[in-house]
Write a protein that holds these residues in place. Structure first.
Motif, PDB file in Angstrom:
ATOM      1  N   GLU A  53       0.836  -1.205   0.000  1.00  0.00           N
ATOM      2  CA  GLU A  53       0.000   0.000   0.000  1.00  0.00           C
ATOM      3  C   GLU A  53       0.870   1.254   0.000  1.00  0.00           C
ATOM      4  OE1 GLU A  53      -3.335   0.404  -0.107  1.00  0.00           O
ATOM      5  OE2 GLU A  53      -3.594  -1.755  -0.396  1.00  0.00           O
ATOM      6  N   TRP A  54       1.948   1.239   0.778  1.00  0.00           N
ATOM      7  CA  TRP A  54       2.845   2.390   0.806  1.00  0.00           C
ATOM      8  C   TRP A  54       3.479   2.617  -0.566  1.00  0.00           C
ATOM      9  CZ3 TRP A  54       5.746   0.458   5.779  1.00  0.00           C
ATOM     10  CH2 TRP A  54       4.935   0.705   6.905  1.00  0.00           C
ATOM     11  N   ALA A  55       3.920   1.525  -1.197  1.00  0.00           N
ATOM     12  CA  ALA A  55       4.549   1.639  -2.514  1.00  0.00           C
ATOM     13  C   ALA A  55       3.553   2.165  -3.549  1.00  0.00           C
ATOM     14  CB  ALA A  55       5.109   0.286  -2.950  1.00  0.00           C
ATOM     15  N   GLU A  56       2.319   1.690  -3.496  1.00  0.00           N
ATOM     16  CA  GLU A  56       1.306   2.171  -4.434  1.00  0.00           C
ATOM     17  C   GLU A  56       0.971   3.635  -4.183  1.00  0.00           C
ATOM     18  OE1 GLU A  56      -1.433   2.404  -7.490  1.00  0.00           O
ATOM     19  OE2 GLU A  56       0.243   1.025  -7.091  1.00  0.00           O
ATOM     20  N   ASP A  57       0.927   4.029  -2.921  1.00  0.00           N
ATOM     21  CA  ASP A  57       0.677   5.426  -2.579  1.00  0.00           C
ATOM     22  C   ASP A  57       1.784   6.313  -3.163  1.00  0.00           C
ATOM     23  OD1 ASP A  57      -0.842   7.404  -1.450  1.00  0.00           O
ATOM     24  OD2 ASP A  57      -0.157   7.084   0.608  1.00  0.00           O
ATOM     25  N   ALA A  58       3.028   5.861  -3.054  1.00  0.00           N
ATOM     26  CA  ALA A  58       4.160   6.618  -3.603  1.00  0.00           C
ATOM     27  C   ALA A  58       4.078   6.690  -5.122  1.00  0.00           C
ATOM     28  CB  ALA A  58       5.478   5.976  -3.173  1.00  0.00           C
ATOM     29  N   ARG A  59       3.742   5.573  -5.758  1.00  0.00           N
ATOM     30  CA  ARG A  59       3.624   5.572  -7.226  1.00  0.00           C
ATOM     31  C   ARG A  59       2.547   6.543  -7.684  1.00  0.00           C
ATOM     32  NH1 ARG A  59       0.996   4.335 -11.336  1.00  0.00           N
ATOM     33  NH2 ARG A  59      -0.796   3.764 -10.064  1.00  0.00           N
ATOM     34  N   GLU A 126      16.694  -8.068  12.666  1.00  0.00           N
ATOM     35  CA  GLU A 126      17.148  -6.675  12.573  1.00  0.00           C
ATOM     36  C   GLU A 126      17.036  -6.156  11.143  1.00  0.00           C
ATOM     37  OE1 GLU A 126      21.154  -3.974  13.506  1.00  0.00           O
ATOM     38  OE2 GLU A 126      21.090  -6.106  14.032  1.00  0.00           O
ATOM     39  N   ASP A 127      17.496  -6.962  10.174  1.00  0.00           N
ATOM     40  CA  ASP A 127      17.431  -6.535   8.775  1.00  0.00           C
ATOM     41  C   ASP A 127      15.988  -6.497   8.278  1.00  0.00           C
ATOM     42  OD1 ASP A 127      20.135  -6.161   8.511  1.00  0.00           O
ATOM     43  OD2 ASP A 127      20.535  -8.162   7.717  1.00  0.00           O
ATOM     44  N   TYR A 128      15.154  -7.416   8.787  1.00  0.00           N
ATOM     45  CA  TYR A 128      13.732  -7.422   8.431  1.00  0.00           C
ATOM     46  C   TYR A 128      13.087  -6.104   8.869  1.00  0.00           C
ATOM     47  CZ  TYR A 128       9.113  -9.670   7.757  1.00  0.00           C
ATOM     48  OH  TYR A 128       7.858 -10.009   7.321  1.00  0.00           O
ATOM     49  N   SER A 129      13.335  -5.716  10.097  1.00  0.00           N
ATOM     50  CA  SER A 129      12.776  -4.461  10.608  1.00  0.00           C
ATOM     51  C   SER A 129      13.305  -3.262   9.824  1.00  0.00           C
ATOM     52  CB  SER A 129      13.119  -4.298  12.091  1.00  0.00           C
ATOM     53  OG  SER A 129      12.525  -5.318  12.865  1.00  0.00           O
ATOM     54  N   ALA A 130      14.606  -3.311   9.480  1.00  0.00           N
ATOM     55  CA  ALA A 130      15.197  -2.210   8.723  1.00  0.00           C
ATOM     56  C   ALA A 130      14.578  -2.102   7.340  1.00  0.00           C
ATOM     57  CB  ALA A 130      16.707  -2.415   8.612  1.00  0.00           C
ATOM     58  N   ALA A 131      14.247  -3.242   6.722  1.00  0.00           N
ATOM     59  CA  ALA A 131      13.628  -3.223   5.398  1.00  0.00           C
ATOM     60  C   ALA A 131      12.265  -2.519   5.446  1.00  0.00           C
ATOM     61  CB  ALA A 131      13.475  -4.647   4.872  1.00  0.00           C
ATOM     62  N   ILE A 132      11.505  -2.791   6.488  1.00  0.00           N
ATOM     63  CA  ILE A 132      10.195  -2.152   6.632  1.00  0.00           C
ATOM     64  C   ILE A 132      10.355  -0.655   6.878  1.00  0.00           C
ATOM     65  CG2 ILE A 132       8.068  -2.114   7.988  1.00  0.00           C
ATOM     66  CD1 ILE A 132       8.847  -5.094   8.739  1.00  0.00           C
ATOM     67  N   LEU A 133      11.269  -0.315   7.779  1.00  0.00           N
ATOM     68  CA  LEU A 133      11.497   1.095   8.103  1.00  0.00           C
ATOM     69  C   LEU A 133      11.944   1.877   6.872  1.00  0.00           C
ATOM     70  CD1 LEU A 133      11.680   3.252  10.378  1.00  0.00           C
ATOM     71  CD2 LEU A 133      14.077   2.581  10.650  1.00  0.00           C
ATOM     72  N   HIS A 134      12.880   1.323   6.096  1.00  0.00           N
ATOM     73  CA  HIS A 134      13.376   2.031   4.915  1.00  0.00           C
ATOM     74  C   HIS A 134      12.319   2.095   3.817  1.00  0.00           C
ATOM     75  CE1 HIS A 134      17.473   3.056   5.965  1.00  0.00           C
ATOM     76  NE2 HIS A 134      17.622   1.865   6.514  1.00  0.00           N
ATOM     77  N   THR A 135      11.457   1.090   3.739  1.00  0.00           N
ATOM     78  CA  THR A 135      10.354   1.159   2.768  1.00  0.00           C
ATOM     79  C   THR A 135       9.427   2.318   3.103  1.00  0.00           C
ATOM     80  OG1 THR A 135      10.440  -1.234   2.378  1.00  0.00           O
ATOM     81  CG2 THR A 135       8.411  -0.091   1.754  1.00  0.00           C
ATOM     82  N   LEU A 136       9.124   2.475   4.373  1.00  0.00           N
ATOM     83  CA  LEU A 136       8.266   3.585   4.788  1.00  0.00           C
ATOM     84  C   LEU A 136       8.965   4.920   4.568  1.00  0.00           C
ATOM     85  CD1 LEU A 136       5.689   4.695   6.004  1.00  0.00           C
ATOM     86  CD2 LEU A 136       6.615   4.215   8.287  1.00  0.00           C
ATOM     87  N   ARG A 137      10.242   4.992   4.889  1.00  0.00           N
ATOM     88  CA  ARG A 137      10.968   6.258   4.710  1.00  0.00           C
ATOM     89  C   ARG A 137      11.023   6.657   3.233  1.00  0.00           C
ATOM     90  NH1 ARG A 137      16.821   7.992   7.329  1.00  0.00           N
ATOM     91  NH2 ARG A 137      16.728  10.170   6.636  1.00  0.00           N
ATOM     92  N   LEU A 138      11.344   5.696   2.369  1.00  0.00           N
ATOM     93  CA  LEU A 138      11.462   5.972   0.942  1.00  0.00           C
ATOM     94  C   LEU A 138      10.123   6.395   0.346  1.00  0.00           C
ATOM     95  CD1 LEU A 138      13.084   5.881  -1.722  1.00  0.00           C
ATOM     96  CD2 LEU A 138      12.590   3.421  -1.821  1.00  0.00           C
ATOM     97  N   THR A 139       9.082   5.644   0.656  1.00  0.00           N
ATOM     98  CA  THR A 139       7.777   5.946   0.054  1.00  0.00           C
ATOM     99  C   THR A 139       7.159   7.220   0.632  1.00  0.00           C
ATOM    100  OG1 THR A 139       6.730   4.420   1.647  1.00  0.00           O
ATOM    101  CG2 THR A 139       7.277   3.547  -0.536  1.00  0.00           C
ATOM    102  N   SER A 140       7.344   7.465   1.921  1.00  0.00           N
ATOM    103  CA  SER A 140       6.760   8.671   2.520  1.00  0.00           C
ATOM    104  C   SER A 140       7.424   9.928   1.979  1.00  0.00           C
ATOM    105  CB  SER A 140       6.873   8.629   4.051  1.00  0.00           C
ATOM    106  OG  SER A 140       8.230   8.672   4.482  1.00  0.00           O
ATOM    107  N   GLU A 141       8.718   9.851   1.652  1.00  0.00           N
ATOM    108  CA  GLU A 141       9.399  10.997   1.051  1.00  0.00           C
ATOM    109  C   GLU A 141       8.823  11.302  -0.330  1.00  0.00           C
ATOM    110  OE1 GLU A 141      12.354  14.097   0.689  1.00  0.00           O
ATOM    111  OE2 GLU A 141      11.240  13.120   2.300  1.00  0.00           O
ATOM    112  N   MET A 142       8.500  10.251  -1.074  1.00  0.00           N
ATOM    113  CA  MET A 142       7.878  10.445  -2.387  1.00  0.00           C
ATOM    114  C   MET A 142       6.474  11.031  -2.251  1.00  0.00           C
ATOM    115  SD  MET A 142       8.970   7.011  -4.434  1.00  0.00           S
ATOM    116  CE  MET A 142      10.664   6.434  -4.484  1.00  0.00           C
ATOM    117  N   VAL A 143       5.728  10.555  -1.268  1.00  0.00           N
ATOM    118  CA  VAL A 143       4.385  11.092  -1.033  1.00  0.00           C
ATOM    119  C   VAL A 143       4.473  12.562  -0.633  1.00  0.00           C
ATOM    120  CG1 VAL A 143       2.366  10.960   0.489  1.00  0.00           C
ATOM    121  CG2 VAL A 143       3.357   8.869  -0.463  1.00  0.00           C
ATOM    122  N   ARG A 144       5.450  12.882   0.209  1.00  0.00           N
ATOM    123  CA  ARG A 144       5.586  14.253   0.698  1.00  0.00           C
ATOM    124  C   ARG A 144       5.970  15.222  -0.412  1.00  0.00           C
ATOM    125  NH1 ARG A 144       9.383  17.704   2.348  1.00  0.00           N
ATOM    126  NH2 ARG A 144      11.078  16.234   1.959  1.00  0.00           N
TER     127      ARG A 144
END
Length: 292
Positions: A53-59, A126-144
């Motif tokens: 959903e985050w990725a689609e929102d960014a797209r 740790e890497d799993y959590s980082a993947a989620i966090l970076h996905t949100l950071r990347l997509t939210s910057e595009m939304v913003r």
């Protein structure tokens, strides 16, 4: 019909991320805590749905459509000079996020599934959590911003104007004196250090390539050397510095990051670096159209 609870919470996470100053102290820790709470309440499956959903929102907000025949964009990290960061230097979670969002933009279902499978089976917690966090950071910057990562111009380095002055001095064949290349280069290196010197060399290559690219569309660059009499020389005929510079300029023009990095890694001493910088400046400034 009301959206499910997980979807509402997913949107709340995106809204928070868009409003957050990610550079602020404790910001990433706070958002990571919110993601963990979401994960515990809604489970792994809904968390993966949320990333989609985050990725689609960014797209949607960037209005992305494939261009120039490209199936998907690249969101992998670049440094301050605009060059790709070597993949072995990118944390696993950050690299996963860049590739997942790119696969979503490009509607590459097989790539998406492969990434999700790897996330579930190969990543540490740790890497799993980082993947989620970076996905949100990347997509939210595009939304913003409404822009993709590579659509935004990279901020100009603090040393850029001095690197331009060095290039202009070389074009003018002004090598000595207080405003000559040698004095400017000495001050530049002392003030900004080796990373800036390397960044400046890359910038000179791009600058002259831009000036002559229209005459060489689609043609690969090959290193070449000539004598003062205009005769063509082979690599064995020229000293190490000009040989290195010719190969470096060609690598930069061909966008061959692997070769450029290998050439930079071959420099062992500060004396070698100085010679290579001067020869790169001579090579690039000498290609400026109309230079006497």
């Amino acid at each position: 019909m009301n959206p499910p609870a997980w979807a509402k919470d997913a949107q709340a996470l995106m809204d928070l991320a868009v409003e957050t100053d990610w550079s602020a102290q404790g910001a990433m820790r706070e958002i990571n805590g919110r993601i963990l709470a979401f994960w515990q309440e809604h489970g792994d499956t809904n968390l993966l749905r949320t990333m989609c959903e985050w990725a689609e929102d960014a797209r949607h907000h960037t209005g992305y459509e494939p261009r120039d025949g490209a199936a998907k964009p690249s969101f992998e990290p670049h440094d301050a000079n605009g060059d790709p960061v070597p993949l072995d230097a990118v944390p696993a979670g950050q690299l996963w996020a860049a590739r997942f969002v790119a696969a979503w933009f490009g509607k590459d279902v097989a790539e998406q599934q492969g990434l999700v499978d790897a996330l579930r089976s190969q990543f540490t917690n740790e890497d799993y959590s980082a993947a989620i966090l970076h996905t949100l950071r990347l997509t939210s910057e595009m939304v913003r911003t409404g822009q993709g990562v590579r659509d935004r111009p990279a901020p100009e380095p603090a040393w850029a104007s001095q690197a331009d002055a060095l290039f202009d001095a070389a074009v003018a064949d002004r090598w000595r004196g207080g405003d000559g290349v040698m004095s400017l280069l000495e001050r530049f290196a002392a003030e900004h250090g080796t990373p800036a010197v390397i960044g400046a060399m890359k910038g000179w290559c791009r600058r002259v390539h831009h000036l002559v690219a229209a005459d060489h569309v689609g043609k690969p660059a090959f290193p070449g050397w000539t004598s003062e009499a205009g005769e063509e020389l082979t690599a064995d005929d020229v000293p190490a510095g000009p040989r290195w510079a010719g190969r470096f300029v060609a690598a930069m023009w061909n966008d061959d990051g692997e070769q450029a990095r290998a050439l930079l890694a071959s420099i062992r001493t500060s004396e070698q670096l100085t010679v290579n910088v001067i020869e790169t400046l001579k090579a690039t400034s000498g290609l400026v159209p109309g230079r006497s």
